[in-house]
Design a protein around this motif. Structure first.
Motif, PDB file in Angstrom:
ATOM      1  N   LEU A  15       0.829  -1.207   0.000  1.00  0.00           N
ATOM      2  CA  LEU A  15       0.000   0.000   0.000  1.00  0.00           C
ATOM      3  C   LEU A  15       0.861   1.253   0.000  1.00  0.00           C
ATOM      4  O   LEU A  15       0.507   2.266  -0.618  1.00  0.00           O
ATOM      5  CB  LEU A  15      -0.928  -0.007   1.213  1.00  0.00           C
ATOM      6  CG  LEU A  15      -2.113  -0.968   1.123  1.00  0.00           C
ATOM      7  CD1 LEU A  15      -2.849  -1.057   2.453  1.00  0.00           C
ATOM      8  CD2 LEU A  15      -3.071  -0.542   0.009  1.00  0.00           C
ATOM      9  N   ARG A  16       1.994   1.208   0.676  1.00  0.00           N
ATOM     10  CA  ARG A  16       2.918   2.345   0.665  1.00  0.00           C
ATOM     11  C   ARG A  16       3.412   2.600  -0.757  1.00  0.00           C
ATOM     12  O   ARG A  16       3.449   3.740  -1.226  1.00  0.00           O
ATOM     13  CB  ARG A  16       4.099   2.063   1.597  1.00  0.00           C
ATOM     14  CG  ARG A  16       5.065   3.235   1.780  1.00  0.00           C
ATOM     15  CD  ARG A  16       6.141   2.841   2.789  1.00  0.00           C
ATOM     16  NE  ARG A  16       6.965   3.990   3.156  1.00  0.00           N
ATOM     17  CZ  ARG A  16       8.022   4.390   2.501  1.00  0.00           C
ATOM     18  NH1 ARG A  16       8.419   3.748   1.414  1.00  0.00           N
ATOM     19  NH2 ARG A  16       8.724   5.449   2.907  1.00  0.00           N
ATOM     20  N   CYS A  17       3.758   1.525  -1.435  1.00  0.00           N
ATOM     21  CA  CYS A  17       4.248   1.631  -2.812  1.00  0.00           C
ATOM     22  C   CYS A  17       3.151   2.141  -3.745  1.00  0.00           C
ATOM     23  O   CYS A  17       3.379   3.039  -4.562  1.00  0.00           O
ATOM     24  CB  CYS A  17       4.756   0.266  -3.265  1.00  0.00           C
ATOM     25  SG  CYS A  17       5.413   0.242  -4.936  1.00  0.00           S
ATOM     26  N   ILE A  18       1.953   1.588  -3.624  1.00  0.00           N
ATOM     27  CA  ILE A  18       0.840   2.001  -4.475  1.00  0.00           C
ATOM     28  C   ILE A  18       0.492   3.465  -4.219  1.00  0.00           C
ATOM     29  O   ILE A  18       0.217   4.223  -5.164  1.00  0.00           O
ATOM     30  CB  ILE A  18      -0.381   1.090  -4.247  1.00  0.00           C
ATOM     31  CG1 ILE A  18      -0.123  -0.273  -4.911  1.00  0.00           C
ATOM     32  CG2 ILE A  18      -1.656   1.723  -4.814  1.00  0.00           C
ATOM     33  CD1 ILE A  18      -1.219  -1.290  -4.682  1.00  0.00           C
ATOM     34  N   SER A  19       0.519   3.893  -2.962  1.00  0.00           N
ATOM     35  CA  SER A  19       0.191   5.289  -2.650  1.00  0.00           C
ATOM     36  C   SER A  19       1.197   6.240  -3.292  1.00  0.00           C
ATOM     37  O   SER A  19       0.825   7.311  -3.787  1.00  0.00           O
ATOM     38  CB  SER A  19       0.145   5.499  -1.142  1.00  0.00           C
ATOM     39  OG  SER A  19       1.434   5.412  -0.550  1.00  0.00           O
ATOM     40  N   LEU A  20       2.469   5.859  -3.298  1.00  0.00           N
ATOM     41  CA  LEU A  20       3.496   6.696  -3.922  1.00  0.00           C
ATOM     42  C   LEU A  20       3.279   6.804  -5.432  1.00  0.00           C
ATOM     43  O   LEU A  20       3.347   7.891  -6.004  1.00  0.00           O
ATOM     44  CB  LEU A  20       4.888   6.131  -3.634  1.00  0.00           C
ATOM     45  CG  LEU A  20       5.453   6.442  -2.241  1.00  0.00           C
ATOM     46  CD1 LEU A  20       6.622   5.517  -1.923  1.00  0.00           C
ATOM     47  CD2 LEU A  20       5.890   7.891  -2.162  1.00  0.00           C
ATOM     48  N   ASN A  73      -4.757  -9.351  -3.317  1.00  0.00           N
ATOM     49  CA  ASN A  73      -6.101  -9.911  -3.137  1.00  0.00           C
ATOM     50  C   ASN A  73      -6.764  -9.372  -1.873  1.00  0.00           C
ATOM     51  O   ASN A  73      -7.964  -9.066  -1.874  1.00  0.00           O
ATOM     52  CB  ASN A  73      -6.025 -11.442  -3.085  1.00  0.00           C
ATOM     53  CG  ASN A  73      -5.715 -12.053  -4.443  1.00  0.00           C
ATOM     54  OD1 ASN A  73      -5.978 -11.440  -5.471  1.00  0.00           O
ATOM     55  ND2 ASN A  73      -5.149 -13.251  -4.444  1.00  0.00           N
ATOM     56  N   GLU A  74      -5.990  -9.233  -0.798  1.00  0.00           N
ATOM     57  CA  GLU A  74      -6.534  -8.683   0.445  1.00  0.00           C
ATOM     58  C   GLU A  74      -7.019  -7.252   0.235  1.00  0.00           C
ATOM     59  O   GLU A  74      -8.108  -6.871   0.687  1.00  0.00           O
ATOM     60  CB  GLU A  74      -5.475  -8.708   1.546  1.00  0.00           C
ATOM     61  CG  GLU A  74      -5.207 -10.082   2.139  1.00  0.00           C
ATOM     62  CD  GLU A  74      -4.221 -10.011   3.287  1.00  0.00           C
ATOM     63  OE1 GLU A  74      -4.296  -9.042   4.073  1.00  0.00           O
ATOM     64  OE2 GLU A  74      -3.374 -10.914   3.394  1.00  0.00           O
ATOM     65  N   CYS A  75      -6.208  -6.462  -0.441  1.00  0.00           N
ATOM     66  CA  CYS A  75      -6.557  -5.052  -0.675  1.00  0.00           C
ATOM     67  C   CYS A  75      -7.761  -4.922  -1.595  1.00  0.00           C
ATOM     68  O   CYS A  75      -8.591  -4.012  -1.428  1.00  0.00           O
ATOM     69  CB  CYS A  75      -5.359  -4.307  -1.260  1.00  0.00           C
ATOM     70  SG  CYS A  75      -3.977  -4.126  -0.109  1.00  0.00           S
ATOM     71  N   VAL A  76      -7.875  -5.817  -2.570  1.00  0.00           N
ATOM     72  CA  VAL A  76      -9.031  -5.811  -3.467  1.00  0.00           C
ATOM     73  C   VAL A  76     -10.299  -6.169  -2.704  1.00  0.00           C
ATOM     74  O   VAL A  76     -11.352  -5.522  -2.853  1.00  0.00           O
ATOM     75  CB  VAL A  76      -8.807  -6.786  -4.647  1.00  0.00           C
ATOM     76  CG1 VAL A  76     -10.106  -6.990  -5.428  1.00  0.00           C
ATOM     77  CG2 VAL A  76      -7.714  -6.262  -5.575  1.00  0.00           C
ATOM     78  N   LEU A  93      -9.950  -1.410  -1.295  1.00  0.00           N
ATOM     79  CA  LEU A  93      -8.958  -0.336  -1.263  1.00  0.00           C
ATOM     80  C   LEU A  93      -8.458  -0.038  -2.676  1.00  0.00           C
ATOM     81  O   LEU A  93      -8.275   1.121  -3.046  1.00  0.00           O
ATOM     82  CB  LEU A  93      -7.778  -0.725  -0.371  1.00  0.00           C
ATOM     83  CG  LEU A  93      -8.102  -0.954   1.111  1.00  0.00           C
ATOM     84  CD1 LEU A  93      -6.865  -1.458   1.846  1.00  0.00           C
ATOM     85  CD2 LEU A  93      -8.603   0.335   1.739  1.00  0.00           C
ATOM     86  N   ILE A  94      -8.233  -1.102  -3.444  1.00  0.00           N
ATOM     87  CA  ILE A  94      -7.728  -0.975  -4.807  1.00  0.00           C
ATOM     88  C   ILE A  94      -8.470  -1.951  -5.712  1.00  0.00           C
ATOM     89  O   ILE A  94      -9.208  -2.820  -5.238  1.00  0.00           O
ATOM     90  CB  ILE A  94      -6.206  -1.269  -4.895  1.00  0.00           C
ATOM     91  CG1 ILE A  94      -5.940  -2.738  -4.504  1.00  0.00           C
ATOM     92  CG2 ILE A  94      -5.420  -0.320  -4.002  1.00  0.00           C
ATOM     93  CD1 ILE A  94      -4.506  -3.186  -4.766  1.00  0.00           C
ATOM     94  N   ILE A 154      -9.471   2.563  -5.260  1.00  0.00           N
ATOM     95  CA  ILE A 154     -10.901   2.648  -4.975  1.00  0.00           C
ATOM     96  C   ILE A 154     -11.151   3.587  -3.799  1.00  0.00           C
ATOM     97  O   ILE A 154     -11.980   4.487  -3.857  1.00  0.00           O
ATOM     98  CB  ILE A 154     -11.497   1.259  -4.662  1.00  0.00           C
ATOM     99  CG1 ILE A 154     -11.230   0.293  -5.818  1.00  0.00           C
ATOM    100  CG2 ILE A 154     -12.990   1.371  -4.377  1.00  0.00           C
ATOM    101  CD1 ILE A 154     -11.804   0.715  -7.143  1.00  0.00           C
ATOM    102  N   ASN A 155     -10.413   3.357  -2.712  1.00  0.00           N
ATOM    103  CA  ASN A 155     -10.573   4.169  -1.509  1.00  0.00           C
ATOM    104  C   ASN A 155      -9.348   5.081  -1.375  1.00  0.00           C
ATOM    105  O   ASN A 155      -8.352   4.726  -0.732  1.00  0.00           O
ATOM    106  CB  ASN A 155     -10.723   3.272  -0.281  1.00  0.00           C
ATOM    107  CG  ASN A 155     -11.145   4.049   0.958  1.00  0.00           C
ATOM    108  OD1 ASN A 155     -10.814   5.221   1.116  1.00  0.00           O
ATOM    109  ND2 ASN A 155     -11.864   3.384   1.848  1.00  0.00           N
ATOM    110  N   GLN A 156      -9.436   6.230  -2.003  1.00  0.00           N
ATOM    111  CA  GLN A 156      -8.289   7.154  -2.035  1.00  0.00           C
ATOM    112  C   GLN A 156      -7.850   7.566  -0.635  1.00  0.00           C
ATOM    113  O   GLN A 156      -6.654   7.605  -0.339  1.00  0.00           O
ATOM    114  CB  GLN A 156      -8.657   8.396  -2.845  1.00  0.00           C
ATOM    115  CG  GLN A 156      -7.563   9.449  -2.875  1.00  0.00           C
ATOM    116  CD  GLN A 156      -7.968  10.661  -3.698  1.00  0.00           C
ATOM    117  OE1 GLN A 156      -8.642  10.547  -4.709  1.00  0.00           O
ATOM    118  NE2 GLN A 156      -7.568  11.838  -3.254  1.00  0.00           N
TER     119      GLN A 156
END
Length: 206
Positions: free
Chosen positions: A140-145, A176-179, A183-184, A194-196
């Motif tokens: 999530l840190r990587c995706i947020s960046l 899969n957990e984040c989906v 969240l994404i 999905i959840n900015q």
């Protein structure tokens, strides 16, 4: 209080104003740097590329912050690279002017030492924090960046393996957990947020 607040008019006249476009490198790793750089506005990203090719963002510099000061006292290895996260306006002060200024300004020197000490403490805490993060948290840190850089459409699982520093099986499980938590999304080999609000909570704040 910012470093520029300690400068007298003679020193301020020696500041060089420069603009860096988004994604442009401000300070190259492993190269000589003769300038202290003060952020006027924008955000710059400091990261380390290790021997395995993994990227770790260690700091986000914002308006009022500065960098390049430690290089003026250290001729050794310089592993940190700094890139414009957004369009950035900066002031640059040459090493000779910087050091001559500090020789005659004890208050500025004390402020600089406090700031360098603070950076070292923050970076040490960050390294400890990153080492304790789960694969999902690092993902999530990587995706947020990448989302903040407007580059999420270019992010691949192969790249995540490198940046998250985890095997593909663990990456897939975390995705899969984040989906499932909405969240994404991951469709047609592309990520989307999905959840900015929740995803951006993982963006580095330092």
């Amino acid at each position: 209080m910012h470093l520029i607040d300690f400068m007298n008019e003679d020193i301020k006249k020696k500041l060089i104003k420069k603009t860096y476009k988004k994604k442009e490198t401000i300070l190259f790793a492993e190269q000589e740097n003769e300038y202290v750089i003060l952020m006027i506005d924008g955000i710059a990203e400091a990261f380390i590329l290790n021997l395995k090719g993994n990227i770790s963002t260690i700091h986000l510099y914002r308006s009022g912050s500065f960098f390049g000061e430690m290089e003026q006292f250290n001729d050794g290895k310089k592993p940190v690279e700094i890139v414009a996260f957004t369009d950035c306006n900066v002031y640059k002060l040459h090493r000779d002017d910087f050091l001559n200024w500090l020789k005659g300004d004890f208050e500025a020197t004390k402020f600089l030492i406090r700031e360098i000490t603070s950076k070292l403490v923050v970076n040490a805490e960050l390294i400890e924090e990153l080492s304790s993060l789960s694969v999902k948290e690092r993902l999530l840190r990587c995706i947020s960046l990448h989302y903040y850089r407007s580059e999420l459409n270019l992010l691949t699982k192969k790249q995540l393996v490198s940046e998250v520093n985890a095997p593909i099986r663990s990456i897939n499980r975390a995705i899969n957990e984040c989906v499932q938590e909405h969240l994404i999304a991951y469709e047609n080999k592309r990520f989307s947020v999905i959840n900015q609000r929740e995803v951006l909570k993982n963006l580095p704040t330092t």
